[in-house]
Motif scaffolding. Structure first.
Motif, short mmCIF file in Angstrom:
data_model
loop_
_atom_site.label_atom_id
_atom_site.label_comp_id
_atom_site.label_asym_id
_atom_site.label_seq_id
_atom_site.Cartn_x
_atom_site.Cartn_y
_atom_site.Cartn_z
N GLY A 85 -23.35 -44.99 95.99
CA GLY A 85 -22.90 -44.56 94.68
C GLY A 85 -21.42 -44.84 94.53
N VAL A 86 -21.02 -45.22 93.32
CA VAL A 86 -19.60 -45.42 93.04
C VAL A 86 -19.23 -44.68 91.76
CG1 VAL A 86 -19.41 -47.62 94.26
CG2 VAL A 86 -19.96 -47.63 91.85
N ARG A 87 -18.01 -44.19 91.75
CA ARG A 87 -17.46 -43.47 90.61
C ARG A 87 -16.16 -44.18 90.25
NH1 ARG A 87 -14.07 -38.19 90.75
NH2 ARG A 87 -14.47 -37.28 88.71
N LEU A 88 -16.09 -44.72 89.04
CA LEU A 88 -14.89 -45.44 88.63
C LEU A 88 -14.42 -44.98 87.27
CD1 LEU A 88 -15.82 -48.99 87.43
CD2 LEU A 88 -17.54 -47.54 88.39
N PRO A 89 -13.12 -45.10 87.02
CA PRO A 89 -12.62 -44.74 85.69
C PRO A 89 -13.36 -45.54 84.62
CG PRO A 89 -10.80 -45.05 87.21
CD PRO A 89 -12.03 -45.53 87.92
N SER A 90 -13.74 -44.89 83.53
CA SER A 90 -14.54 -45.54 82.48
C SER A 90 -13.86 -46.78 81.92
CB SER A 90 -14.83 -44.54 81.36
OG SER A 90 -15.66 -43.51 81.85
N GLU A 91 -12.54 -46.80 81.86
CA GLU A 91 -11.87 -48.00 81.32
C GLU A 91 -12.08 -49.22 82.21
OE1 GLU A 91 -8.62 -45.62 83.45
OE2 GLU A 91 -10.12 -45.14 81.96
N MET A 92 -12.30 -49.00 83.51
CA MET A 92 -12.60 -50.13 84.42
C MET A 92 -13.99 -50.68 84.16
SD MET A 92 -11.22 -49.15 88.17
CE MET A 92 -9.52 -48.80 88.52
N ALA A 93 -14.92 -49.83 83.77
CA ALA A 93 -16.31 -50.24 83.55
C ALA A 93 -16.52 -50.85 82.18
CB ALA A 93 -17.24 -49.05 83.74
N ALA A 94 -15.59 -50.64 81.25
CA ALA A 94 -15.79 -51.02 79.85
C ALA A 94 -16.05 -52.51 79.66
CB ALA A 94 -14.58 -50.60 79.02
N GLY B 86 -11.27 -48.20 97.08
CA GLY B 86 -11.13 -46.80 96.73
C GLY B 86 -11.30 -45.91 97.94
N VAL B 87 -11.32 -44.62 97.69
CA VAL B 87 -11.43 -43.64 98.78
C VAL B 87 -12.90 -43.27 98.96
CG1 VAL B 87 -10.80 -41.32 99.54
CG2 VAL B 87 -9.12 -42.76 98.36
N TRP B 88 -13.37 -43.34 100.22
CA TRP B 88 -14.74 -42.97 100.55
C TRP B 88 -14.83 -41.46 100.63
CZ3 TRP B 88 -19.39 -44.39 100.09
CH2 TRP B 88 -20.41 -43.91 100.90
N LYS B 89 -15.59 -40.88 99.74
CA LYS B 89 -15.77 -39.43 99.66
C LYS B 89 -17.09 -39.08 100.34
CE LYS B 89 -12.29 -38.68 96.75
NZ LYS B 89 -11.43 -37.53 96.63
N TYR B 90 -16.99 -38.55 101.54
CA TYR B 90 -18.17 -38.23 102.33
C TYR B 90 -18.48 -36.74 102.21
CZ TYR B 90 -21.31 -38.11 106.35
OH TYR B 90 -22.40 -37.95 107.17
N HIS B 91 -19.62 -36.41 101.65
CA HIS B 91 -20.02 -35.01 101.41
C HIS B 91 -18.89 -34.24 100.71
CE1 HIS B 91 -23.68 -35.68 103.52
NE2 HIS B 91 -23.12 -35.82 104.70
N ASP B 92 -18.44 -34.79 99.59
CA ASP B 92 -17.31 -34.24 98.83
C ASP B 92 -17.61 -32.82 98.34
OD1 ASP B 92 -15.14 -33.79 97.19
OD2 ASP B 92 -15.58 -35.42 95.79
N PRO B 93 -16.85 -31.81 98.83
CA PRO B 93 -17.09 -30.43 98.42
C PRO B 93 -16.82 -30.20 96.93
CG PRO B 93 -15.09 -30.57 99.74
CD PRO B 93 -15.74 -31.93 99.77
N ASP B 94 -15.97 -31.05 96.32
CA ASP B 94 -15.68 -30.90 94.89
C ASP B 94 -16.82 -31.42 94.00
OD1 ASP B 94 -13.21 -29.81 95.50
OD2 ASP B 94 -12.20 -31.77 95.43
N GLU C 128 -21.77 -34.51 97.28
CA GLU C 128 -22.10 -35.91 96.98
C GLU C 128 -21.28 -36.85 97.86
OE1 GLU C 128 -24.23 -38.77 95.11
OE2 GLU C 128 -24.34 -36.71 94.40
N THR C 129 -21.86 -37.99 98.23
CA THR C 129 -21.17 -39.03 98.98
C THR C 129 -21.08 -40.26 98.10
OG1 THR C 129 -21.91 -38.18 101.11
CG2 THR C 129 -21.26 -40.48 101.03
N TYR C 130 -19.86 -40.82 97.93
CA TYR C 130 -19.66 -41.93 97.00
C TYR C 130 -18.29 -42.56 97.24
CZ TYR C 130 -16.78 -38.42 94.67
OH TYR C 130 -15.84 -37.47 94.41
N LEU C 131 -18.06 -43.70 96.60
CA LEU C 131 -16.76 -44.35 96.63
C LEU C 131 -16.06 -44.05 95.31
CD1 LEU C 131 -14.81 -46.33 98.10
CD2 LEU C 131 -15.87 -48.15 96.74
N GLU C 132 -14.87 -43.44 95.39
CA GLU C 132 -14.08 -43.22 94.18
C GLU C 132 -13.15 -44.42 94.03
OE1 GLU C 132 -12.94 -39.26 92.77
OE2 GLU C 132 -10.89 -39.97 93.14
N VAL C 133 -13.44 -45.26 93.06
CA VAL C 133 -12.82 -46.57 92.90
C VAL C 133 -11.42 -46.46 92.29
CG1 VAL C 133 -13.05 -48.83 91.80
CG2 VAL C 133 -15.08 -47.65 92.68
#
Length: 141
Positions: free
Chosen positions: A88-97, A116-124, A128-133
Motif C-alpha cells: 500500500g502507498v499513501r501519497l499527497p493528492s497533488e502528486m496523484a492528480a 518515502g518513509v516505510w511505515k510498519y504497523h503505524d500506530p497512527d 496499517e503498513t504502507y509507504l508514505e510517499v
C-alpha cells in the motif's frame, strides 16, 4: 571541552556529507522483512494498480506492485513468475492528480519510482503498513 569539540566536529562532518540517500529496496523485501525497514526512507519501483483512493484530508491511497509482472505482463507474452507482490502507498493528492490511470487486469498502469518513509504497523493508522510517499518519478506512463 573534548566532548564539545567532538560534538562540533561530528556536526560539521554531517553538514559536509549532506543528507543520507534513501535506501533502494525491492517491494518483496518490504513485504518479507518490513520491520527491518520501519521508519526508514526507502525507494521502490513498481506499477501503480487498482484505484486511486482520494481522501478529503489531502492524501491518496493506492497499491504498488513491485513484481516481474509490472514490467513483463503475462497478457503481453511475459513468463509466469509466481504471485503478485505489492504494498500500500499513501501519497499527497497533488502528486496523484496527473498520473495515468492505475493498472488493472489487461491494463498496464504507470511504472513509478517512489521515495518515502516505510511505515510498519503505524500506530497512527491503526497498525496499517504502507509507504508514505515524499517524491515520485514516473519511469513509464
Amino acid at each position: 571541552m573534548r566532548r564539545l569539540v567532538l560534538t562540533i566536529t561530528t556536526g560539521l562532518l554531517l553538514l559536509v556529507a549532506g543528507p543520507v540517500a534513501a535506501r533502494e529496496v525491492a517491494v518483496s523485501d518490504l513485504v518479507s522483512d518490513g520491520a527491518r525497514h520501519a521508519g526508514v526512507e526507502v525507494t521502490v519501483v513498481g506499477e501503480l494498480i487498482g484505484d486511486y483512493g482520494d481522501r478529503r484530508n489531502g492524501w491518496t491511497w493506492t497499491q504498488l506492485n513491485g513484481d516481474a509482472y509490472a514490467t513483463s505482463p503475462v497478457a503481453d507474452g511475459g513468463p509466469l513468475h509466481g504471485s503478485n507482490v505489492g504494498i500500500g502507498v499513501r501519497l499527497p493528492s497533488e502528486m496523484a492528480a496527473d498520473l495515468d490511470p492505475p493498472g488493472r487486469y489487461r491494463t498496464v498502469g504507470p511504472i513509478v519510482e517512489l521515495t518515502g518513509v516505510w511505515k510498519y504497523h503505524d500506530p497512527d493508522r491503526q497498525g496499517e503498513t504502507y509507504l508514505e510517499v515524499a517524491s515520485i518519478v514516473v519511469v513509464a506512463p
